[in-house]
Design an enzyme around this catalytic site. Structure first.
Site, mmCIF file in Angstrom:
data_model
loop_
_atom_site.group_PDB
_atom_site.id
_atom_site.type_symbol
_atom_site.label_atom_id
_atom_site.label_comp_id
_atom_site.label_asym_id
_atom_site.label_seq_id
_atom_site.Cartn_x
_atom_site.Cartn_y
_atom_site.Cartn_z
ATOM 1 N N PRO A 1 0.822 -1.216 0.000
ATOM 2 C CA PRO A 1 0.000 0.000 0.000
ATOM 3 C C PRO A 1 0.855 1.264 0.000
ATOM 4 O O PRO A 1 1.876 1.328 0.678
ATOM 5 C CB PRO A 1 -0.797 -0.120 1.308
ATOM 6 N N GLU A 2 0.435 2.249 -0.782
ATOM 7 C CA GLU A 2 1.137 3.528 -0.777
ATOM 8 C C GLU A 2 0.574 4.396 0.354
ATOM 9 O O GLU A 2 -0.404 4.047 1.014
ATOM 10 C CB GLU A 2 1.012 4.191 -2.144
ATOM 11 N N ARG B 1 12.526 -2.567 -8.758
ATOM 12 C CA ARG B 1 11.105 -2.247 -8.958
ATOM 13 C C ARG B 1 10.862 -1.878 -10.412
ATOM 14 O O ARG B 1 11.690 -1.239 -11.061
ATOM 15 C CB ARG B 1 10.686 -1.076 -8.058
ATOM 16 N N LYS C 1 4.267 4.998 5.078
ATOM 17 C CA LYS C 1 3.615 3.687 5.036
ATOM 18 C C LYS C 1 3.500 3.058 6.418
ATOM 19 O O LYS C 1 3.267 1.853 6.540
ATOM 20 C CB LYS C 1 4.382 2.771 4.082
#
Length: 272
Positions: A2-3, A262, A52
């Site tokens: 989750p951002e 990423r 986060k």
């Protein structure tokens, strides 16, 4: 993972559902049993997010012979999630790390990377090692620009570094750089102050939309047409997960590479 907007939305939700209520806290799974016992029977005071990370604050009942405020630190990681149900809650299903039950509502936490008791010193240390969070009113963007302007790392890597900026994930990274027309491989030292200010302001605006709507919206209304989103339940994006597809603005094929482990997406023409 989750951002940051997701954690701020969760904090808002938990303040609304549980704030000011006496709660029963348990660990059906057992892995947080000692921590749960420390906050069981206390008042859920508030919850807040830094990037986060989610921190819940619990306070003892008036006159109770307990220590002062207790903090619970939660990092959802890749698999963590909260679910809600009306109280009295049904028997737990699956690996429930922490269960919080108030008079009318209950919350279960499953699969977090971290769920632990924090001291004020622990929280200070966490905040000290995080970059500014665009969603916090006390954020100091100057700290982020200072780190970026002194680094030769690509801006695409710096935006994902939680020590530089807290809460920015892969989607926001890809999309704000597209919207700013900045090549993700440009070195931090080559990002000028006006460019940084524009990116910061865009992050603040877009992430607030994410908190409000519960999902990421990044495509300007004038561009919100044409090719569908990358998944049926997601809004359109400019570049994220659109490798090989036509750019919504110039028609060039969206590029893809891997940066610091990423996936990275960008338009070679719009982001020179």
């Amino acid at each position: 993972m989750p951002e940051g907007h997701t954690l701020h939305r969760l904090a808002n939700r938990q303040r609304t559902l549980l704030g000011g209520q006496v709660v029963a806290v348990t660990s059906p799974q057992g892995r947080f049993a000692q921590g749960a016992a420390l906050v069981d029977g206390t008042i859920f005071h508030t919850a807040e997010a830094w990037g986060k990370h989610l921190v819940q604050r619990y306070r003892p009942l008036a006159g109770a012979r307990r220590a002062g405020e207790r903090l619970v630190h939660i990092h959802l990681g890749l698999y963590g999630s909260f679910t809600e149900q009306s109280a009295p809650m049904a028997p737990p299903v699956g690996q429930v790390r922490m269960r919080i039950e108030a008079a009318d509502i209950g919350v279960d936490l499953r699969g977090p990377t971290a769920c632990e008791i924090y001291t004020p010193a622990d929280l200070d240390a966490l905040v000290a090692r995080l970059g500014p969070d665009p969603l916090r009113r006390d954020a100091e963007p100057e700290r982020a620009f200072s780190a970026i302007s002194r680094s030769t790392r690509p801006i695409g890597a710096l935006l994902m570094d939680q020590k530089v900026l807290a809460g920015v994930g892969n989607v926001y990274r890809a999309e704000v750089l597209f919207r700013a027309g900045i090549d993700p491989y440009r070195q931090g030292t080559r990002i000028n102050r006006d460019e940084f200010d524009a990116v910061w302001a865009d992050l603040v605006s877009l992430m607030r939309v994410g908190v409000r709507k519960g999902r990421i919206h990044v495509v300007r209304s004038a561009d919100d047409h044409g090719a569908p989103s990358y998944a049926a339940d997601r809004p359109r994006t400019y570049v994220y997960r659109r490798a090989g597809e036509d750019c919504r603005i110039c028609g060039t094929r969206i590029a893809h590479s891997v940066l610091d482990g990423r996936n990275l997406f960008w338009c070679p023409i719009c982001q020179r």
